[in-house]
Design an enzyme around this catalytic site. Structure first.
Site, short mmCIF file in Angstrom:
data_model
loop_
_atom_site.label_atom_id
_atom_site.label_comp_id
_atom_site.label_asym_id
_atom_site.label_seq_id
_atom_site.Cartn_x
_atom_site.Cartn_y
_atom_site.Cartn_z
N HIS A 1 8.52 19.11 4.19
CA HIS A 1 7.99 18.06 5.07
C HIS A 1 8.30 16.68 4.48
CE1 HIS A 1 5.79 20.53 7.98
NE2 HIS A 1 5.59 21.36 6.97
N CYS B 1 10.73 22.01 8.97
CA CYS B 1 9.99 23.25 8.72
C CYS B 1 10.19 24.23 9.88
CB CYS B 1 8.52 22.92 8.45
SG CYS B 1 7.72 24.17 7.45
N GLU C 1 8.27 13.90 5.85
CA GLU C 1 7.42 12.84 6.39
C GLU C 1 6.24 12.52 5.48
OE1 GLU C 1 7.65 15.91 7.49
OE2 GLU C 1 5.83 16.65 8.48
N1 GLN Z 1 5.07 28.59 11.05
C1 GLN Z 1 6.10 28.38 10.09
C2 GLN Z 1 5.77 29.03 8.75
O1 GLN Z 1 4.64 29.30 8.46
C3 GLN Z 1 6.40 26.91 9.90
C4 GLN Z 1 5.27 26.14 9.30
C5 GLN Z 1 5.44 24.65 9.42
O2 GLN Z 1 6.21 24.18 10.25
N2 GLN Z 1 4.71 23.91 8.63
O3 GLN Z 1 6.65 29.24 7.95
#
Ligand code: GLN
Length: 543
Positions: free
Chosen positions: A515, A380, A517
């Site tokens: 994600h 992410c 994970e």
């Molecule tokens: N801050 C970034 C976004 O909002 C990544 C978010 C995250 O890593 N879950 O896109």
């Protein structure tokens, strides 16, 4: 017939009610029952989505896009049953629905009160969206005695009456502390905590007693006597070295047997625990070890990375190695040379994150991994920072950045204001609400044939993974970045949202917008984590 097991906690918080519930779920499942696990959280937030990771730890996202308590992650990992938005409720959500009903006039002029209106709403939640489940395990957040927990305790007390005690069971998790000066285990806090429960009309059926050492039979008898439970229903829950040992340890102490006895269901055939025994064996006898650096902002609050830590450990289990996790505060690289910190790690991972603080440190970690050919996994925010790094240092876009930190000349990562979710169009604006407005939950992704991720996912053309982010890699820069070697190997089916990036001429350099994970389980390690750890093992043999 669905039966309900309510799990409360006493004496102190952080006794591991989530793991206890998940482990009991796994034991019942191993006896062939269909289980569902739910969490009732007494805090006032509508969901944990707006809470800082420092406050609440990880926000666990379900396929259907709910931002939930991290205990739901334990439930999924232990039972393999995917959680849904109907599996986590908070006081905030309950009150919002009660007040909305009142405004609509649904209560036909009644005075709205905690009992019965709020307690009814809680009971509705407990009973909702169930089909042929044999057992529903409901964990009540917080500790018995908390003011905000009272309506929840009252609701589960009522359910005991309404459904009948043959369909409801109360399990209370407590602490039996050891006092070094007297050399004794103390049962008094447990007695008080059970009294507190009794004062709201709940007599626990089973006491699960956390302790850092064996609880002698005399103490067990004493607890049974003072707390009005049978001696066999006082289950010692002594510390174990891995959470995956908990189901085995509970079974050895007769926990699942007591549950079956309470409900009068078949006990002759014990649970099939082969899978759990195998996992524990692998954890206890690794054939090697690797060191992974996790470069993040919340490294002083490891609950923020709960699923990540577990997914990495699953990758370790799959590769028969023990993992040393080197937690590095990303801000450190803003002052210090990365080489000193990362010089002898076998893999670098930049996890999800929010905000500008520490971002330059993460970019420095990406650069180190890319240039020194150390396996890199960006999740992410970790993918977004990899894109910024490559844009700046390979594509000569010196001012490339994410608009999360303000406007910039080359916004290689930017806010998405419109996107498709299935057949519906989702819209967001810069000044919109923060709660529940990210790109959330499961989204499909097409994998490019011949890419590394295509192979990692076993040749699958389409995958589905869970998201939680507001910003996206800017599609307008795809060609420019591709021309310097960045491969966009996973895209949303409409081709508008980059989901996966990889560098071809690197031992292992992958960034994912989702994600992974959240979907890794000990019995089904996520392929990306298995592959990343495999690459780290290879790297460890080079040095
Ligand atoms: N801050 C970034 C976004 O909002 C990544 C978010 C995250 O890593 N879950 O896109």
């Amino acid at each position: 017939m669905t039966r309900f097991i309510f799990i409360t906690g006493g004496v102190v918080s952080s006794l591991g009610k989530g793991i206890a519930s998940a482990a009991l779920g796994a034991l019942l499942q191993a006896r062939g029952f269909k289980v569902r696990l739910r969490k009732l959280d007494p805090y006032l937030n509508v969901d944990p989505g707006t809470m800082s990771p420092y406050q609440h730890g990880e926000v666990y996202v379900t396929d259907d896009g709910a931002e939930t308590d991290l205990d739901l992650g334990h439930y999924e990992r232990f039972t393999g049953v995917s959680s849904k938005s109907t599996d986590n409720v908070t006081t905030g959500k309950i009150y919002s629905s009660v007040i909305a009903k009142e405004r609509r006039g649904d209560y036909l002029g009644a005075t709205i009160q905690v009992i019965p209106h709020v307690t009814d709403a809680i009971k509705e939640f407990v009973l909702a969206d169930l089909k042929d489940d044999d057992f529903v395990l409901c964990e009540i957040g917080g500790t018995v005695g908390d003011i905000e927990g009272l309506p929840f305790l009252e609701a589960i007390r009522q359910l005991g009456n309404e459904l009948g005690r043959e369909r409801v069971m109360y399990v209370h998790l407590t602490l039996i502390p050891h006092i070094p000066s007297s050399g004794e285990l103390k049962t008094k806090p447990t007695q008080h905590s059970v009294k507190e429960l009794l004062s709201v009309g709940i007599q626990p059926d089973v006491l699960l007693c956390r302790s850092d050492r064996e609880i002698p039979p005399a103490e067990r008898r004493k607890i049974a006597l003072f707390c009005n439970v049978r001696e066999e229903a006082v289950i010692p829950a002594t510390d174990v070295s891995s959470i995956y040992e908990v189901p085995l340890s509970y079974h050895a102490e007769g926990f699942d047997d007591q549950v079956c006895r309470h409900f009068g269901v078949a006990r002759e055939q014990g649970p099939d625990l082969h899978g759990w025994q195998e996992i524990v064996k692998r954890i206890q006898s690794p054939e090697g070890e690797v060191t992974i650096a996790v470069v993040g902002k919340y490294v002083h609050m490891l609950d923020s990375y709960k699923s990540l830590i577990e997914a990495l450990s699953h990758g370790g289990i799959a590769n028969h190695v023990r993992l040393n996790l080197d937690w590095i505060d990303s801000e450190v690289f803003e002052k210090e040379n990365a080489v000193r910190q990362l010089g002898d790690v076998n893999g670098i991972l930049v996890p999800g994150g929010f905000g500008e603080r520490g971002a330059e440190g993460k970019i420095a970690a990406v650069q180190f991994a890319r240039e020194k050919r150390v396996p890199y996994f960006g999740i992410c925010f970790g993918m977004q920072m990899a894109v910024v790094e490559i844009a700046r240092h390979l594509a000569n876009l010196e001012e490339a950045n994410s608009t999360e930190f303000g406007s910039t000349k080359d916004p290689v990562v930017g806010l998405m204001t419109e996107w498709m979710h299935g057949d519906s169009l989702e819209r967001r604006s810069e000044d919109g609400e923060l709660g529940g407005t990210m790109r959330l939950g499961a989204y499909p992704c097409d994998l490019e044939p011949g890419s590394r991720v295509h192979e990692i996912y076993g040749g699958a053309g389409h995958i589905s993974e869970r998201h939680r982010h507001r910003f996206e890699v800017n599609i307008n820069y795809v060609n420019q970045l591709a021309s310097v070697g960045l491969r966009f190997s996973g895209m949303s089916p409409d081709g508008k949202l980059p989901e996966i990036i990889e560098m071809a001429d690197h031992p292992w350099f992958i960034g994912v917008q989702f994600h992974p994970e959240l979907k890794s389980r000990p019995f089904e390690p996520h392929p990306l984590f298995t592959s990343f750890i495999e690459a780290a093992v290879k790297q460890s043999r080079l040095v």
